[in-house]
Design an enzyme around this catalytic site. Structure first.
Site, PDB file in Angstrom:
ATOM      1  N   TYR A   1       0.849  -1.189   0.000  1.00 37.39           N
ATOM      2  CA  TYR A   1       0.000   0.000   0.000  1.00 37.39           C
ATOM      3  C   TYR A   1       0.886   1.241   0.000  1.00 37.39           C
ATOM      4  O   TYR A   1       1.761   1.393   0.843  1.00 37.39           O
ATOM      5  CB  TYR A   1      -0.891  -0.032   1.238  1.00 37.39           C
ATOM      6  N   CYS A   2       0.657   2.137  -0.977  1.00 36.86           N
ATOM      7  CA  CYS A   2       1.360   3.416  -1.060  1.00 36.86           C
ATOM      8  C   CYS A   2       2.872   3.180  -1.087  1.00 36.86           C
ATOM      9  O   CYS A   2       3.367   2.407  -1.899  1.00 36.86           O
ATOM     10  CB  CYS A   2       0.924   4.326   0.088  1.00 36.86           C
ATOM     11  N   ILE A   3       3.621   3.799  -0.184  1.00 34.69           N
ATOM     12  CA  ILE A   3       5.071   3.643  -0.179  1.00 34.69           C
ATOM     13  C   ILE A   3       5.461   2.198   0.168  1.00 34.69           C
ATOM     14  O   ILE A   3       6.534   1.723  -0.221  1.00 34.69           O
ATOM     15  CB  ILE A   3       5.711   4.655   0.796  1.00 34.69           C
TER      16      ILE A   3
ATOM     17  N   GLY B   1       3.962  -0.235  -1.185  1.00 34.58           N
ATOM     18  CA  GLY B   1       3.942  -0.834  -2.519  1.00 34.58           C
ATOM     19  C   GLY B   1       5.208  -0.533  -3.296  1.00 34.58           C
ATOM     20  O   GLY B   1       5.682  -1.371  -4.081  1.00 34.58           O
TER      21      GLY B   1
ATOM     22  N   PHE C   1      -1.819  -1.201  -3.852  1.00 37.24           N
ATOM     23  CA  PHE C   1      -2.828  -0.194  -3.545  1.00 37.24           C
ATOM     24  C   PHE C   1      -2.177   1.183  -3.659  1.00 37.24           C
ATOM     25  O   PHE C   1      -1.266   1.505  -2.882  1.00 37.24           O
ATOM     26  CB  PHE C   1      -3.356  -0.339  -2.122  1.00 37.24           C
TER      27      PHE C   1
END
Length: 593
Positions: free
Chosen positions: A326-328, A330, A354
């Site tokens: 998710y985000c960073i 990811g 994500f």
């Protein structure tokens, strides 16, 4: 107009007086905006004979500026006429209206009262004029134009008449109804916030005493089964008799705490995934201090993702997992997958992203803080302290949505004298974490400044030069339509950089609500393109996409379930080789900044 042009019985005509006020207001506002533009926009100089080439000349086209000012004055003339007509009891159409979704002027008195309607519309006209004027400045490169637009937006947001007690009808009404007590309460709350103003005044966004991590947020049952210097690994209790063979590892961002995925039982992605039959493991990152200053991407890969994979195998007996970033988180997961390919590690069989970015060329508004001068100053600051302070980071993110995350609370807390609401999402938002110095510097310089992760062989992890194009496992890539942190077009680039089969989905709403959208809520929508068509960019993909109502979670579940193996008896934390260290959500997540 002097106010003496027309008199009745020796008294000044109120319509004439109003016109004088309008004219003075417009003149003052435009002069103020012009001063800001002059301060923001440097002037360029030509190259003298024999000198090195000069920087591109920066300035405003006089013809365009004159055109913009004439348009502004024409709009004000129309507004004056409309307001005068309304003062005389006649109907008049608005000259300009707030954008859809702008809630600052939703109180009826902003439209019903001609004076406040004039204040609102004159502000909107001046704001539009300033934004257009800044956009028309010539000679700026892309980064300069983005920075100027951001600063201009901060100015526009700050000058809203709703931000001042005497020009906000809601504040004046509250003062009248409470006989001034509301303003006294607001001043008391301002004084309290000023006591805790080490990082500048930041209005409280929620009642921080209304929530407890592990009490009424982050309550999914489970246990910490492994920990390292940088993380605790949580395994969640199953809620089904059988589960998919392959466990699921979730890698959240380390700049926020993982429980955005487990705020409440009715919107917990973690609970929802457990209920679908996945054995869910989540990394809970440490909230670093000065002792973690030297931690780098190597450490977060080795002691985070790779250590988690080893622990999951010991806990479940399964060597291969699936993963979510998710985000960073990811970004780190993508880099980890490329590293694992380079060393022949096949322990992750399918991956989901994500709102994650790996190509930072179009990485959204955070890019404006990554010019060389800004980065040099930041680097000195974080190296001295050992980390980027969570409060500084929160202030930056709040500034990206200043109306919602700053000025709304200035009005609510200080002008209206109301306590901020008890809102779990805003509690999580305020419960942010520090960013280790070396990791922060490496992240901004390698990603935002140089875009090295997107360039084969330009980014190195644990001694291996990595190439995202060699990632051959199936990937599910989610973006959100209104995401200002990880723009959909930037996230879409994962589909062009990864090998293997990709499925891209676009969710309605933004960086949080686009991800955390339980199907039972029946909110928003998502877009998908079926089939094997290849699209070069997000725009062509979106043109072919079909809109579907509700959450994208069921589509993701259908995709991942086919890649998660057959069902096996459910596993409980502590049943494998790893014992229970402590109950979920663990102790790392409870460390406050």
């Amino acid at each position: 107009m002097t106010g003496k042009d027309k008199e009745h019985g020796g008294e000044t005509d109120p319509v004439a007086a109003l016109g004088e006020i309008m004219g003075a207001t417009a003149q003052q506002w435009q002069e103020g905006w012009s001063d800001w533009v002059a301060m923001l926009v440097p002037s360029g100089d030509g190259k003298a004979p024999g000198e090195a080439p000069a920087q591109p000349k920066i300035g405003v086209d006089p013809a365009k500026m004159l055109e913009a000012q004439m348009e502004l004055w024409h709009d004000f003339q129309t507004l004056w006429a409309a307001t005068t007509a309304r003062m005389m009891g006649k109907e008049a159409a608005p000259v300009i209206e707030p954008d859809a979704g702008d809630n600052r002027f939703r109180d009826p008195e902003w439209s019903d009262n001609p004076i406040f309607d004039f204040l609102k519309q004159s502000y909107l006209l001046n704001a539009r004029w300033l934004r257009r004027s800044l956009a028309g400045i010539e000679g700026l490169d892309r980064a300069g134009a983005e920075k100027l637009d951001f600063v201009g937006r901060q100015i526009v947001d700050a000058f809203s008449p709703g931000n001042f007690a005497l020009t906000n009808p809601v504040v004046l009404r509250e003062m009248r109804e409470t006989k001034g007590e509301s303003l006294m309460r607001g001043l008391q709350q301002l004084a309290e916030d000023l006591k805790d103003s080490e990082h500048g005044l930041r209005p409280r966004q929620t009642d921080m005493d209304a929530f407890e991590v592990g009490g009424n947020v982050a309550t999914a049952p489970g246990a910490v089964v492994h920990r390292t210097e940088v993380m605790q690994l949580i395994q969640y209790e199953p809620s089904t008799e059988t589960v998919y063979r392959k466990p699921l590892l979730i890698v959240p961002p380390w700049i926020n705490k993982f429980y955005i995925l487990d705020l409440r039982p009715d919107n917990s992605f973690i609970r929802w995934a457990v209920d679908r039959g996945y054995t869910v493991f989540v990394i809970s990152w440490v909230n670093p201090d000065e002792s973690h200053a030297a931690l780098s991407f190597d450490d977060y890969l080795r002691d985070g993702i790779l250590a988690s994979l080893e622990a999951i195998e010991r806990a479940t007996g399964e060597r291969q997992t699936t993963a979510i970033g998710y985000c960073i988180g990811g970004t780190l997961l993508a880099a980890a997958l490329a590293y694992m390919d380079a060393v022949g590690d096949e322990r992750i069989g399918a991956a989901t992203f994500f709102a994650a970015q790996v190509d930072f060329e179009d990485a959204g508004e955070l890019r404006i803080f990554t010019d060389e001068a800004h980065m040099d100053a930041l680097e000195d600051k974080v190296r001295e302290k050992g980390y980027l302070d969570a409060a500084d980071m929160a202030g930056t993110f709040n500034a990206l949505r200043a109306n919602d995350l700053i000025w709304h609370f200035v009005i609510n807390n200080y002008l209206l004298g109301k306590e901020p609401p008890a809102f779990d999402l805003l509690y999580w938002n305020a419960d942010s974490t520090h960013f280790p110095a070396q990791l922060f510097i490496d992240y901004l310089r390698n990603m935002y400044q140089r875009n090295n992760l997107a360039r084969p062989g330009e980014f190195e992890l644990l001694g291996e030069k990595i190439d995202l194009g060699r990632i051959g496992i199936p990937t599910y890539i989610q973006a959100s339509k209104e995401d200002h942190i990880a723009p959909a077009g930037s996230v879409f680039k994962l589909t062009r950089l990864f090998g293997g089969k990709k499925r891209f989905v676009l969710a309605g709403s933004g960086h949080i609500a686009g991800v955390i959208n339980p199907p039972e809520k029946k909110k928003y929508q998502h877009w998908l393109v079926e089939g094997d068509a290849v699209h070069d960019d997000f725009e062509s993909w979106f043109a072919d996409a079909a809109e579907r109502p509700g959450s994208w979670w069921p589509d993701w579940h259908r995709w991942l379930s086919r890649r998660s193996g057959k069902k096996v008896p459910a596993r409980k934390p502590g049943e494998g080789e790893l014992g229970v260290i402590e109950p979920a959500p663990g102790s790392y997540v409870k460390r406050r900044s």
